[in-house]
Design an enzyme around this catalytic site. Sequence first.
Site, short mmCIF file in Angstrom:
data_model
loop_
_atom_site.label_atom_id
_atom_site.label_comp_id
_atom_site.label_asym_id
_atom_site.label_seq_id
_atom_site.Cartn_x
_atom_site.Cartn_y
_atom_site.Cartn_z
N GLU A 163 -31.19 38.56 27.17
CA GLU A 163 -30.45 39.79 27.47
C GLU A 163 -31.33 41.04 27.34
OE1 GLU A 163 -26.46 39.51 25.91
OE2 GLU A 163 -26.16 41.65 26.30
N SER B 87 -25.53 33.92 32.02
CA SER B 87 -26.59 34.01 31.00
C SER B 87 -27.26 32.67 30.82
CB SER B 87 -26.01 34.41 29.65
OG SER B 87 -25.28 35.56 29.79
N LEU B 88 -26.61 31.63 31.28
CA LEU B 88 -27.24 30.31 31.19
C LEU B 88 -28.58 30.31 31.91
CD1 LEU B 88 -24.16 27.99 31.77
CD2 LEU B 88 -25.38 28.43 29.65
N ASP C 208 -33.27 46.23 19.72
CA ASP C 208 -34.61 46.41 19.13
C ASP C 208 -35.73 46.14 20.12
OD1 ASP C 208 -33.17 46.86 16.85
OD2 ASP C 208 -33.70 44.96 15.87
N ARG D 64 -14.43 41.48 36.68
CA ARG D 64 -14.40 42.09 35.34
C ARG D 64 -14.34 43.62 35.36
NH1 ARG D 64 -18.68 38.67 31.61
NH2 ARG D 64 -17.19 36.98 31.33
C1 LIG Z 1 -18.63 36.57 22.51
C2 LIG Z 1 -19.61 36.24 23.61
C3 LIG Z 1 -19.32 35.25 24.51
C4 LIG Z 1 -20.20 34.96 25.55
N1 LIG Z 1 -19.90 33.95 26.42
C5 LIG Z 1 -20.79 33.61 27.37
C6 LIG Z 1 -20.54 32.52 28.26
O1 LIG Z 1 -19.50 31.87 28.19
N2 LIG Z 1 -21.48 32.21 29.20
C7 LIG Z 1 -22.65 32.91 29.31
O2 LIG Z 1 -23.47 32.61 30.16
N3 LIG Z 1 -22.90 33.97 28.48
C8 LIG Z 1 -22.01 34.33 27.54
N4 LIG Z 1 -22.29 35.38 26.70
C9 LIG Z 1 -23.55 36.11 26.85
C10 LIG Z 1 -24.67 35.31 26.18
O3 LIG Z 1 -24.17 34.62 25.07
C11 LIG Z 1 -25.78 36.24 25.71
O4 LIG Z 1 -26.22 37.03 26.79
C12 LIG Z 1 -26.94 35.41 25.19
O5 LIG Z 1 -26.55 34.65 24.08
C13 LIG Z 1 -28.09 36.31 24.79
O6 LIG Z 1 -29.10 35.47 24.35
P1 LIG Z 1 -30.47 36.07 23.83
O7 LIG Z 1 -31.29 34.90 23.40
O8 LIG Z 1 -31.03 37.01 24.82
O9 LIG Z 1 -30.05 36.95 22.57
P2 LIG Z 1 -29.33 36.50 21.20
O10 LIG Z 1 -28.67 35.17 21.34
O11 LIG Z 1 -28.49 37.66 20.78
O12 LIG Z 1 -30.54 36.30 20.21
C14 LIG Z 1 -31.32 37.40 19.82
C15 LIG Z 1 -32.00 37.01 18.53
O13 LIG Z 1 -32.99 37.98 18.23
C16 LIG Z 1 -32.88 38.33 16.86
N5 LIG Z 1 -33.37 39.72 16.70
C17 LIG Z 1 -32.86 40.86 17.22
N6 LIG Z 1 -33.61 41.91 16.86
C18 LIG Z 1 -34.61 41.43 16.09
C19 LIG Z 1 -35.72 42.03 15.42
N7 LIG Z 1 -35.97 43.36 15.47
N8 LIG Z 1 -36.57 41.22 14.72
C20 LIG Z 1 -36.37 39.87 14.66
N9 LIG Z 1 -35.34 39.24 15.28
C21 LIG Z 1 -34.48 40.03 15.99
C22 LIG Z 1 -31.39 38.23 16.55
O14 LIG Z 1 -31.19 38.06 15.16
C23 LIG Z 1 -31.04 36.96 17.34
O15 LIG Z 1 -31.30 35.80 16.59
C24 LIG Z 1 -21.40 35.69 25.67
C25 LIG Z 1 -21.70 36.71 24.76
C26 LIG Z 1 -20.82 36.99 23.73
C27 LIG Z 1 -21.16 38.08 22.76
#
Ligand SMILES: Cc1cc2nc3c(=O)[nH]c(=O)nc-3n(C[C@H](O)[C@H](O)[C@H](O)COP(=O)(O)OP(=O)(O)OC[C@H]3O[C@@H](n4cnc5c(N)ncnc54)[C@H](O)[C@@H]3O)c2cc1C
Length: 366
Positions: A211, A227-228, A59, A126
């Site tokens: 991300e 991602s940390l 989004d 990977r």
């Molecule tokens: C299974 C799995 C294991 C992983 N393991 C690791 C690991 O071991 N080490 C590591 O570094 N990384 C890991 N990653 C990657 C890492 O977890 C992600 O890149 C990271 O969590 C992304 O964080 P973020 O805050 O960008 O997004 P997210 O954590 O996905 O948060 C996005 C938020 O935005 C909200 N949102 C989305 N669209 C909208 C909208 N239109 N309106 C309002 N809210 C919205 C969602 O509901 C969510 O709450 C892993 C990923 C996965 C899927």
Amino acid sequence: MAAGVFSVDLCLEDGRCAGVWVLDRGRLHLVRAGSVILATGGIGQAYLRTTNPPVATGDGVAMAYRAGAVLEDLEFVQFHPTALAVKGAPAFLLSEAMRGEGAILRNTAGEAFMERYDARRELAPRDVVARAIWQEMAASGDGHVLLDVTALPRRWLWERFPLIANTCRGYGVDIAVTPIPVAPAAHFMIGGIKTDVYGATSLPGLYAVGETACTGVHGANRLASNSLLEGLVFGSRTGEAAAAGARPVGRRLVARPDTRGPRTVPDATALRAVRATIRQLMWEGVGIERTGSSIRRTLDGLARESWLNRAAFGSREGIEAQNLLLVATVVAGAALARRGSVGCHFRRDYPQKGPHWRRHITVRSG
Ligand SMILES: Cc1cc2nc3c(=O)[nH]c(=O)nc-3n(C[C@H](O)[C@H](O)[C@H](O)COP(=O)(O)OP(=O)(O)OC[C@H]3O[C@@H](n4cnc5c(N)ncnc54)[C@H](O)[C@@H]3O)c2cc1C
């Protein structure tokens, strides 16, 4: 943003991001802001198989694109090599640590195949392991290979990998006895909304982090657990920069985005069908291996679904489907533009890096 409130589009005033249009209990509201940070996560739901949660519909990338912000490195979608591949189960991620501890990848004939692809075998990066699995699956015609930890003691396995052991058991696989069916899955979006190292995008007042952002730190092939950085480094930097760069909140009336009064309202079944089509097209054409013709086929298929973008409507599901369609199209476009293979972008028709591999591919609307 309050829980349950869904962001639809950015509000622009005098060439600056001045707030967000949100859906709250079916009604559209404008939340004005001195600056806006997008942190909406990845785009995994654009692919048939993904480790990502259902909310990963790109989004933020779609909103930023519609608002005219620059996107970058969209062709770099990282696939995790080993996600559970059991009918009816989600693509649950089976950590690299299993291969680190001695898990062997076998094809469905039982052969350990990694040494045919890379001297590092199971410990290759990977993208290398994902491509090897992809090729083994293509050769066998099976939808999976096998991750074999049966040589390791049961008790140790359960102590070292309790969540994995338990989840697999829930789908009828005793990992101490049976090799685990696995296949690659879309895992991490390296590209996204182009930012500097303080989260600032090309659009004044708009910041992005996590991300959905593309800082460039992951290059073309993110290292596991990096991602940390997004949280620890860029999270705080972006927060500080957005606070420091905030302008007084405006009061002028601004036009609503066109989310009401649908000419054609796609019902839930039609939306599910569109999403399934997008996921299949991206998996087949812009997946682990791509070619110019596979990407063009995907773009043609996505264009056939473009009726969806002409149908304006106000449901979260509908907007997510529109966003997925938009994001899939720009990712496919970037993959077509990069005629070379680097990191997790592998073009079978251009297997070498090519002379321009250091160049970034950027996209913006209009
Ligand atoms: C299974 C799995 C294991 C992983 N393991 C690791 C690991 O071991 N080490 C590591 O570094 N990384 C890991 N990653 C990657 C890492 O977890 C992600 O890149 C990271 O969590 C992304 O964080 P973020 O805050 O960008 O997004 P997210 O954590 O996905 O948060 C996005 C938020 O935005 C909200 N949102 C989305 N669209 C909208 C909208 N239109 N309106 C309002 N809210 C919205 C969602 O509901 C969510 O709450 C892993 C990923 C996965 C899927």
